[in-house]
Scaffold this active site. Sequence first.
Site, PDB file in Angstrom:
ATOM      1  CB  CYS A 103      -9.915  27.421  33.305  1.00 60.03           C
ATOM      2  SG  CYS A 103      -8.992  28.292  34.359  1.00 60.03           S
ATOM      3  CB  CYS A 152     -14.031  31.005  32.924  1.00 60.08           C
ATOM      4  SG  CYS A 152     -14.814  32.051  31.655  1.00 60.08           S
ATOM      5  CB  CYS A 163      -4.475  29.896  35.424  1.00 62.76           C
ATOM      6  SG  CYS A 163      -4.149  31.453  35.950  1.00 62.76           S
TER       7      CYS A 163
END
Length: 143
Positions: A91, A17, A95
């Site tokens: 998020c 997150c 990633c």
Amino acid sequence: MSSAATSAGRPSVLFVCVHNAGRSQMAAAWLAHLAGDRVEVRSAGSDPGEAVNPAAVEAMREVGIDISAEVPKILTVDAVKESDVCITMGCGDTCPVFPGKRYLDWKLDDPAGRGVAAVRPIRDEIRALVEGLIAEIAPEPTA
């Protein structure tokens, strides 16, 4: 899930997150608590906070899990590479994506700035999601 597993033969899960201070910390704690050593657990944040959210710490303490010593960690490419399953929580696209990995995005409210009463339902939703994940990737061995 990818057939790749860690060298110990167990699946590895990374929870991500933004601040690694609430959702991902609670998810990692639930997975470690419920799956034990059947799963390798990591958590990280794209922009880690200074400390774990005190309301998340208290909400987890209420169910007998102590995350007070945890520290938010920065998301690294290696953490993603070393994980079989990468679960993001708000998020976005921060990633990194690698072939052969499994990616899930759990839509969860952000506990930042909320009191423990508001964090409890998030904690409980995370537990349910983690229980489903365990049933899929690391079910209890049958005798």
